[in-house]
Design a protein around this motif. Structure first.
Motif, PDB file in Angstrom:
ATOM      1  N   ILE A   1     -25.572  31.120   1.280  1.00  0.00           N
ATOM      2  CA  ILE A   1     -24.917  29.518   1.066  1.00  0.00           C
ATOM      3  C   ILE A   1     -23.933  29.541   0.076  1.00  0.00           C
ATOM      4  N   ASP A   2     -24.204  29.992  -1.009  1.00  0.00           N
ATOM      5  CA  ASP A   2     -23.409  29.619  -2.466  1.00  0.00           C
ATOM      6  C   ASP A   2     -22.185  30.491  -2.092  1.00  0.00           C
ATOM      7  N   PRO A   3     -22.107  31.644  -1.940  1.00  0.00           N
ATOM      8  CA  PRO A   3     -20.881  32.369  -1.917  1.00  0.00           C
ATOM      9  C   PRO A   3     -19.892  32.077  -0.744  1.00  0.00           C
ATOM     10  N   LYS A   4     -20.656  31.553   0.354  1.00  0.00           N
ATOM     11  CA  LYS A   4     -19.919  31.183   1.635  1.00  0.00           C
ATOM     12  C   LYS A   4     -19.856  29.702   1.777  1.00  0.00           C
ATOM     13  N   ARG A   5     -20.190  29.000   0.941  1.00  0.00           N
ATOM     14  CA  ARG A   5     -19.997  27.368   1.447  1.00  0.00           C
ATOM     15  C   ARG A   5     -18.974  27.043   2.104  1.00  0.00           C
ATOM     16  N   ALA A   6     -17.758  27.213   1.329  1.00  0.00           N
ATOM     17  CA  ALA A   6     -16.740  26.391   1.870  1.00  0.00           C
ATOM     18  C   ALA A   6     -16.646  27.051   3.436  1.00  0.00           C
ATOM     19  N   GLN A   7     -16.635  28.374   3.927  1.00  0.00           N
ATOM     20  CA  GLN A   7     -16.700  28.808   4.987  1.00  0.00           C
ATOM     21  C   GLN A   7     -17.837  28.164   5.927  1.00  0.00           C
ATOM     22  N   ILE A   8     -18.921  28.219   5.698  1.00  0.00           N
ATOM     23  CA  ILE A   8     -19.845  27.701   6.308  1.00  0.00           C
ATOM     24  C   ILE A   8     -19.814  25.972   6.950  1.00  0.00           C
ATOM     25  N   ALA A   9     -19.471  25.545   5.587  1.00  0.00           N
ATOM     26  CA  ALA A   9     -19.117  23.906   5.926  1.00  0.00           C
ATOM     27  C   ALA A   9     -18.045  23.834   6.923  1.00  0.00           C
ATOM     28  N   ASP A  10     -16.736  24.483   6.763  1.00  0.00           N
ATOM     29  CA  ASP A  10     -15.730  24.644   7.821  1.00  0.00           C
ATOM     30  C   ASP A  10     -16.225  24.862   9.260  1.00  0.00           C
ATOM     31  N   PHE A  11     -17.066  25.720   9.282  1.00  0.00           N
ATOM     32  CA  PHE A  11     -17.477  26.185  10.560  1.00  0.00           C
ATOM     33  C   PHE A  11     -18.404  25.282  11.292  1.00  0.00           C
ATOM     34  N   LEU A  12     -19.071  24.738  10.564  1.00  0.00           N
ATOM     35  CA  LEU A  12     -19.935  23.381  11.161  1.00  0.00           C
ATOM     36  C   LEU A  12     -19.081  22.480  11.777  1.00  0.00           C
ATOM     37  N   GLY A  13     -18.033  22.174  11.018  1.00  0.00           N
ATOM     38  CA  GLY A  13     -17.254  20.967  11.344  1.00  0.00           C
ATOM     39  C   GLY A  13     -16.473  21.490  12.712  1.00  0.00           C
ATOM     40  N   ARG A  14     -15.790  22.689  12.642  1.00  0.00           N
ATOM     41  CA  ARG A  14     -15.347  23.115  14.027  1.00  0.00           C
ATOM     42  C   ARG A  14     -16.450  23.321  15.168  1.00  0.00           C
ATOM     43  N   LEU A  15     -17.581  23.650  14.725  1.00  0.00           N
ATOM     44  CA  LEU A  15     -18.607  23.739  15.897  1.00  0.00           C
ATOM     45  C   LEU A  15     -18.733  22.233  16.704  1.00  0.00           C
ATOM     46  N   GLN A  16     -18.691  21.182  15.695  1.00  0.00           N
ATOM     47  CA  GLN A  16     -19.122  19.873  16.207  1.00  0.00           C
ATOM     48  C   GLN A  16     -18.076  19.604  17.101  1.00  0.00           C
ATOM     49  N   LYS A  17     -16.584  19.754  16.933  1.00  0.00           N
ATOM     50  CA  LYS A  17     -15.484  19.716  17.593  1.00  0.00           C
ATOM     51  C   LYS A  17     -15.671  20.288  18.998  1.00  0.00           C
ATOM     52  N   ALA A  18     -16.098  21.592  18.839  1.00  0.00           N
ATOM     53  CA  ALA A  18     -16.519  22.522  20.261  1.00  0.00           C
ATOM     54  C   ALA A  18     -17.130  21.616  21.025  1.00  0.00           C
ATOM     55  N   ARG A  19     -18.346  21.088  20.611  1.00  0.00           N
ATOM     56  CA  ARG A  19     -19.252  20.378  21.310  1.00  0.00           C
ATOM     57  C   ARG A  19     -18.634  19.211  22.035  1.00  0.00           C
ATOM     58  N   VAL A  20     -17.871  18.568  21.384  1.00  0.00           N
ATOM     59  CA  VAL A  20     -17.234  17.349  21.869  1.00  0.00           C
ATOM     60  C   VAL A  20     -16.432  17.691  23.001  1.00  0.00           C
ATOM     61  N   TRP A  21     -15.648  18.877  22.903  1.00  0.00           N
ATOM     62  CA  TRP A  21     -14.602  19.373  23.844  1.00  0.00           C
ATOM     63  C   TRP A  21     -15.448  19.816  25.124  1.00  0.00           C
ATOM     64  N   VAL A  22     -16.852  20.489  24.954  1.00  0.00           N
ATOM     65  CA  VAL A  22     -17.149  20.953  26.092  1.00  0.00           C
ATOM     66  C   VAL A  22     -17.868  19.641  26.869  1.00  0.00           C
ATOM     67  N   GLU A  23     -18.282  18.727  26.234  1.00  0.00           N
ATOM     68  CA  GLU A  23     -18.845  17.522  27.070  1.00  0.00           C
ATOM     69  C   GLU A  23     -17.592  16.873  27.666  1.00  0.00           C
ATOM     70  N   ALA A  24     -16.409  16.725  27.133  1.00  0.00           N
ATOM     71  CA  ALA A  24     -15.076  16.118  27.950  1.00  0.00           C
ATOM     72  C   ALA A  24     -14.640  17.302  28.984  1.00  0.00           C
ATOM     73  N   HIS A  25     -15.250  18.533  28.996  1.00  0.00           N
ATOM     74  CA  HIS A  25     -14.500  19.374  29.851  1.00  0.00           C
ATOM     75  C   HIS A  25     -15.603  20.425  30.556  1.00  0.00           C
ATOM     76  N   LYS A  26     -16.713  19.606  31.056  1.00  0.00           N
ATOM     77  CA  LYS A  26     -17.868  20.550  31.524  1.00  0.00           C
ATOM     78  C   LYS A  26     -17.318  21.402  32.634  1.00  0.00           C
TER      79      LYS A  26
END
Length: 314
Positions: free
Chosen positions: A217-242
């Protein structure tokens, strides 16, 4: 080869090697994925990882058990697994934290019986063979259904089988019921006519865990946070392009198109922070698992919840 030609070749090699060198310098996130979550497929199909300031080393698994092992051993930074699977792992003292959750249609977790089975309700399964995997949703779903019906946990004969083995056993008649998740549900319905007698709806939260190895968590905090934000965008995209996504996913996962469309059409997956409702649901699940004897001792789930990534979901 003259000097000018040699210089051209050297320059071309440098140009070709530059992206490789840059990629090698980027930090790496090691992510454990399962078919049910299709995290990699959704993020690649939606293109949300383009330009990410890190590389992702994807590890693909068929069930939660190896994801849990990878998190415990420090071989994974992030892993996706069900709520009960995470609770069993954390209760063992593994160095893990719950940093986010995934919600999905509760009908994507179901108790299946063969097409010609006379079974209509959980009460009809007295003494029958029901597949399960320790710590997985299959165990929790069956136990909760028995409890709701006022039946004891030994009312059925539990048969320990990995989902892939249970999927082969149900059509053969080696087991009488198969509590499981997607894509197994859609495969069984589409190919063998299996039918659900109950789902997780009104029985269990059916939350999924976005778990992190605590030491990452601490050494990769920035990468993990960025990944989570991108994952949320991916879920939104899937719902719009099922349908588009279902067809891409069918090819990636070697699934029949009708199976992936059946599944993705109703999956309704979303990701978000561990809010107060999710925290209460995790404690409720831990208490239920203790009550049924599946968890050996009481466990305070608040001790493994990390809400510091809430801002990553936006």
């Amino acid at each position: 080869m003259n000097l000018k030609q040699r210089l051209r070749v050297t320059f071309a090699a440098l140009l070709l090697g530059a992206p490789l060198a840059q990629a090698a310098d980027l930090p790496t996130l090691r992510v454990g994925d399962q078919n049910y979550y299709n995290v990699r497929a959704s993020m690649e199909a939606s293109g949300v990882l383009e330009g990410a300031p890190y590389t992702v080393d994807w590890k693909h698994f068929q069930s939660a058990a190896p994801v849990a092992e990878g998190l415990q051993a420090g071989a994974l930074d992030l892993g996706f697994l069900g709520d009960s699977g995470f609770i069993f792992l954390a209760a063992k003292g593994a160095p893990v934290k719950l940093i986010g959750i995934s919600r999905q249609n509760p009908d994507t977790i179901a108790l299946l019986v063969p097409k010609d089975s006379p079974v209509k309700t959980i009460a009809d399964l007295k003494g029958k063979k029901v597949a399960y995997w320790p710590g997985a949703w299959s165990q929790q779903l069956t136990l909760r259904a028995l409890e709701k019906a006022g039946l004891p946990s030994d009312y059925v004969e539990f048969v320990k089988l990995m989902p892939i083995d249970a999927a082969a056993a149900l059509p053969r008649g080696s087991i009488d019921a198969f509590p499981v998740w997607e894509p197994y549900i859609s495969q069984q319905i589409v190919f063998s006519g299996a039918r659900p007698i109950l789902t997780a709806r009104n029985l269990m939260p059916g939350l999924s865990s976005i778990a992190a190895n605590a030491d990452s968590i601490d050494p990769k905090r920035a990468q993990i946070a960025d990944f989570l934000g991108r994952l949320q965008k991916a879920r939104v995209w899937v719902e719009a392009h099922k349908e588009q996504y279902a067809d891409i996913w069918a090819k990636k996962a070697n699934l029949d198109q009708s199976v992936s469309r059946h599944w993705i059409g109703q999956a309704a997956m979303s990701v978000g922070p561990v809010d107060s409702q999710a925290a209460a649901d995790y404690q409720g699940t831990a208490d239920f698992l203790l009550q049924t004897g599946a968890l050996p001792k009481a466990f305070d789930t608040s001790s493994v919840i990390d809400t510091s990534f809430a801002g990553a979901f936006h």
